[in-house]
Design a protein around this motif. Structure first.
Motif, PDB file in Angstrom:
ATOM      1  N   ILE A 125      40.591  45.210  47.240  1.00 20.74           N
ATOM      2  CA  ILE A 125      40.314  46.660  47.298  1.00 20.74           C
ATOM      3  C   ILE A 125      41.115  47.360  46.197  1.00 20.74           C
ATOM      4  CG2 ILE A 125      40.512  48.748  48.729  1.00 20.74           C
ATOM      5  CD1 ILE A 125      40.104  46.921  51.193  1.00 20.74           C
ATOM      6  N   LEU A 126      42.364  46.931  46.047  1.00 18.06           N
ATOM      7  CA  LEU A 126      43.212  47.477  44.974  1.00 18.06           C
ATOM      8  C   LEU A 126      42.556  47.221  43.615  1.00 18.06           C
ATOM      9  CD1 LEU A 126      46.567  48.220  44.535  1.00 18.06           C
ATOM     10  CD2 LEU A 126      46.328  46.072  43.375  1.00 18.06           C
ATOM     11  N   ALA A 127      42.105  45.988  43.412  1.00 20.23           N
ATOM     12  CA  ALA A 127      41.490  45.629  42.124  1.00 20.23           C
ATOM     13  C   ALA A 127      40.252  46.467  41.852  1.00 20.23           C
ATOM     14  CB  ALA A 127      41.141  44.150  42.118  1.00 20.23           C
ATOM     15  N   MET A 138      35.262  38.496  39.198  1.00 21.33           N
ATOM     16  CA  MET A 138      35.706  39.613  38.345  1.00 21.33           C
ATOM     17  C   MET A 138      34.505  40.424  37.847  1.00 21.33           C
ATOM     18  SD  MET A 138      38.353  41.165  37.255  1.00 21.33           S
ATOM     19  CE  MET A 138      39.811  40.174  37.340  1.00 21.33           C
ATOM     20  N   TYR A 139      33.428  39.679  37.473  1.00 18.09           N
ATOM     21  CA  TYR A 139      32.218  40.354  36.985  1.00 18.09           C
ATOM     22  C   TYR A 139      31.699  41.324  38.042  1.00 18.09           C
ATOM     23  CZ  TYR A 139      27.214  40.963  36.272  1.00 18.09           C
ATOM     24  OH  TYR A 139      25.964  41.508  36.168  1.00 18.09           O
ATOM     25  N   ASN A 140      31.732  40.854  39.301  1.00 17.83           N
ATOM     26  CA  ASN A 140      31.201  41.696  40.379  1.00 17.83           C
ATOM     27  C   ASN A 140      32.072  42.917  40.634  1.00 17.83           C
ATOM     28  OD1 ASN A 140      28.780  40.212  41.370  1.00 17.83           O
ATOM     29  ND2 ASN A 140      30.300  38.590  41.393  1.00 17.83           N
ATOM     30  N   LEU A 141      33.393  42.742  40.462  1.00 16.20           N
ATOM     31  CA  LEU A 141      34.277  43.903  40.616  1.00 16.20           C
ATOM     32  C   LEU A 141      33.968  44.940  39.544  1.00 16.20           C
ATOM     33  CD1 LEU A 141      37.692  42.172  41.412  1.00 16.20           C
ATOM     34  CD2 LEU A 141      36.349  43.579  42.961  1.00 16.20           C
ATOM     35  N   PHE A 142      33.714  44.463  38.319  1.00 15.58           N
ATOM     36  CA  PHE A 142      33.353  45.373  37.235  1.00 15.58           C
ATOM     37  C   PHE A 142      32.008  46.048  37.514  1.00 15.58           C
ATOM     38  CE2 PHE A 142      36.700  43.457  34.644  1.00 15.58           C
ATOM     39  CZ  PHE A 142      37.130  44.553  33.934  1.00 15.58           C
TER      40      PHE A 142
END
Lengths: 412, 234
Positions: free
Chosen positions: A322-324, A1-5
């Protein structure tokens, strides 16, 4: 999650100017909502406070049918002693009630010995009334801030019109429910500021003086005003009182009592509702601003990054991730706008509070506006912005996640 | 058993009432650890073939096995999972993610696709950065490095998950000859070091000779196969 942010924030930083413009637009929307909510809320709460704290009380109990004829102050629809006892009993079982005050309301003639006019009077127990209406004494403009036996508190407009001052003797004449007329000489103990709203131009006498004027042998009561510890429990307490008292029915199977909150007794409630409606519309406008701006930015972001989407999809990134990525980008933009808007909004509200802005409402002048924001206001606005930001980014994000990698990689 | 086995594979595209046959019944077998190139002019079907092997596109007819799996039956999600586990990609335009550093670009498949642990990620990425000679540039962003360096990063990214197969579509098309040659040499070295199969497409005659097995394509058909040291017609 951190990396998505991390990726989302870097992508926002990549188009810095666009991010700044969108976040500014959201922040402006948030500022408008917060300032409007705080100013209108302050105005509304102040007026409601005035109405409930200096005139009506939070809740009133009447005999059934009284409110329908309240303008006439009917003496034939009063609560008799057993009914008053029953109402008192119900009141005492509810711990949320801070104080209550029985009143005899009646109309009569007011004479200064040279002129006569109409007057509406409340006969009250001074201690109980001032506990139930804590702002009542603040309306006393001249004289002692107390209701004493043998004295009358005269509303300001009447005192001015009849040219009476504190210490003058006046006569109050009234017809009782049997039709006999009686009068009593009273000393003007104080002059009361007239305010807009029901009962705002009524005078006050001691309840025993009222009984004497009306030649009451046993005490009958027009209404019982109630003050709550916590105003937010208004409807809960009113419903409970109503339920407790509704068991008392007349022979015709009709209830003896009626319980009303200030909302059904004061026309200001409609203004308060209009203010609430306007707040709702302003919030809808905020939703539209956030939705359109976030959707616009995210649609552009997806369009500009089609090849990148193709690349990460080809590498094996699942559609959900990708959606996230794009939803988190919209979410971050929403959070940025909400945080900036909240901070600036709070500063503006603080400045408005320091500015000590005054306003007039009806006959009341110089009312001090004290805009303030509750944590719940900030929370609600922030949650709206963030949820709408996520919803706004959902459609472009879905489009990105559904892209065929081969088509995305071919995109020029 | 071959790593890639194609039996009479066909790909047709439909545009309105027009049907274009991009691939016309190609059959071939690629062994693990090979260094293979598909060559041919533009429109000969090289990219279509690589897209089919890479599970980026669907067959119209025939049978295609990659790493023992019949990829023609895969759905979108299955394809993505299969690619993430078994296939690395190198693109003509490098296709690095501009907001990620060199290190992060190589790390991306481990992080987002394979969910590897931080320690494992760092170890794998650093070893590949050393292998492609980009360790000193690890904190730079793609716009701060040259085209050749970008393709080195792309090679490292393709290999970081230890795939069975790396597909490279025209990997040298945007590079000068010297750099192109260096990239092909790097790919060869990586094949030797990691025993990964490399399949690349090219129309650059100067680097064609670097392949160990060469498939010639023309108008969607395999027209020849050449191995270093001899020729065999398909």
């Amino acid at each position: 999650m951190y990396n998505l942010f991390k990726i989302a924030i870097r992508n926002l930083m990549r188009y810095r100017r666009r991010t700044l413009l969108t976040a500014s637009l959201i922040a402006i929307g948030v500022i408008f909502v917060l300032v409007f909510v705080s100013v209108s809320g302050s105005f509304k709460n102040m007026i409601i406070g005035q109405i409930t704290g200096s005139m009506l009380g939070d809740i009133e109990i009447h005999r059934k049918g009284y409110v329908a004829s309240i303008d006439n102050l009917p003496l034939t629809l009063m609560m008799n002693p057993p009914q008053v006892k029953k109402a008192d009993g119900a009141i005492k079982t509810i711990p949320d009630i801070e104080a209550h005050s029985p009143r005899i309301k009646f109309g009569g003639l007011f004479s200064n010995f040279t002129e006569t006019t109409n007057i509406r009077l409340n006969g009250v127990y001074p201690d109980m009334e001032t506990k139930t209406l804590p702002l009542l004494t603040s309306r006393i403009m001249q004289g002692e801030k107390a209701i004493k036996k043998g004295e009358i508190i005269v509303p300001e407009l009447l005192a001015r019109g009849m040219k009476v001052n504190v210490g003058d003797m006046v006569v109050v004449i009234a017809t009782n429910k049997d039709g006999s007329v009686n009068g009593k000489q009273l000393k003007v103990g104080a002059i009361l500021e007239s305010v807009t709203g029901p009962g705002g131009r009524d005078g006050y006498v001691h309840i025993e003086d009222a009984m004497e004027i009306l030649r009451m042998e046993e005490q009958e009561i027009s209404e019982i005003a109630i003050k709550l510890y916590d105003f937010s429990k208004l409807n809960t307490v009113a419903h409970r009182l109503d339920a407790d008292l509704s068991s008392d029915v007349k022979k015709q199977d009709k209830p003896v009592f009626e319980v009303h909150t200030w909302e059904t007794l004061s026309p200001f409630y409609n203004i308060a509702r209009m203010i609430d409606m306007m707040t709702l519309f302003i919030k809808i406008m905020l939703i539209a601003i956030v939705l359109i701006s976030i959707m616009n930015v995210m649609i552009m972001a997806v369009y500009e990054r089609i090849r990148e989407i193709g690349t990460i999809a080809a590498i094996g990134t699942l559609p959900g991730k990708i959606l996230a990525m794009f939803v988190i980008e919209g979410f971050s933009l929403g959070v940025l706008g909400a945080v900036v808007g909240n901070v600036i909004g709070l500063v503006i509200v603080y400045i408005l509070d320091l500015a000590k802005i005054t306003f007039n409402f009806g006959r009341q002048t110089g009312l001090l506006l004290s805009p303030a924001l509750r944590a719940s206001d900030i929370l609600v606005v922030s949650v709206i912005v963030i949820i709408v930001a996520v919803l706004g980014s959902l459609q472009p994000a879905l489009k990105a996640s559904k892209m065929e990698p081969i088509a995305a990689l071919r995109h020029v | 058993m071959g790593l890639v086995m194609a039996e009479n594979i066909t790909k047709e595209y439909h545009s309105g009432e027009v049907t274009v046959r991009a691939l016309k019944g190609a059959s071939f077998n690629i062994e693990p650890g090979s260094f293979v190139s598909f060559v041919g002019p533009s429109g000969s079907g090289k990219t279509t073939l690589l897209n089919l092997i890479g599970c980026l596109d669907k067959l119209s007819a025939g049978r295609l096995l990659v790493a023992g799996m019949d990829v023609s039956s895969f759905g979108k999600k299955d394809s993505a999972i299969f690619r993430g586990k078994n296939i690395g990609f190198i693109f003509q335009d490098f296709n690095l993610i501009p907001v990620l550093t060199v290190f992060e670009n190589i790390e991306y498949p481990l992080l987002m696709v394979q969910n590897a642990s931080p320690g494992d990620r760092k170890k794998r990425v650093m070893s590949l950065l050393d292998a492609v000679g980009m360790a000193e540039q690890k904190d730079k962003y793609p716009d701060q490095i040259s085209g050749g360096q970008k393709q080195r990063v792309a090679v490292a990214r393709a290999l970081v998950t230890n795939p069975k197969l790396v597909l490279a579509d025209e990997p040298t098309a945007n590079l000068d000859h010297k750099t192109a040659y260096m990239v092909i040499e790097l790919m060869k070295k990586m094949r030797d070091d990691f025993q990964t199969t490399f399949i690349f497409s090219t129309h650059d005659q100067k680097i064609v000779g670097e392949a160990e097995i060469l498939y010639m394509m023309e108008d969607g058909e395999l027209v020849g196969k050449q191995m270093k040291g001899g020729e065999e017609h398909v």
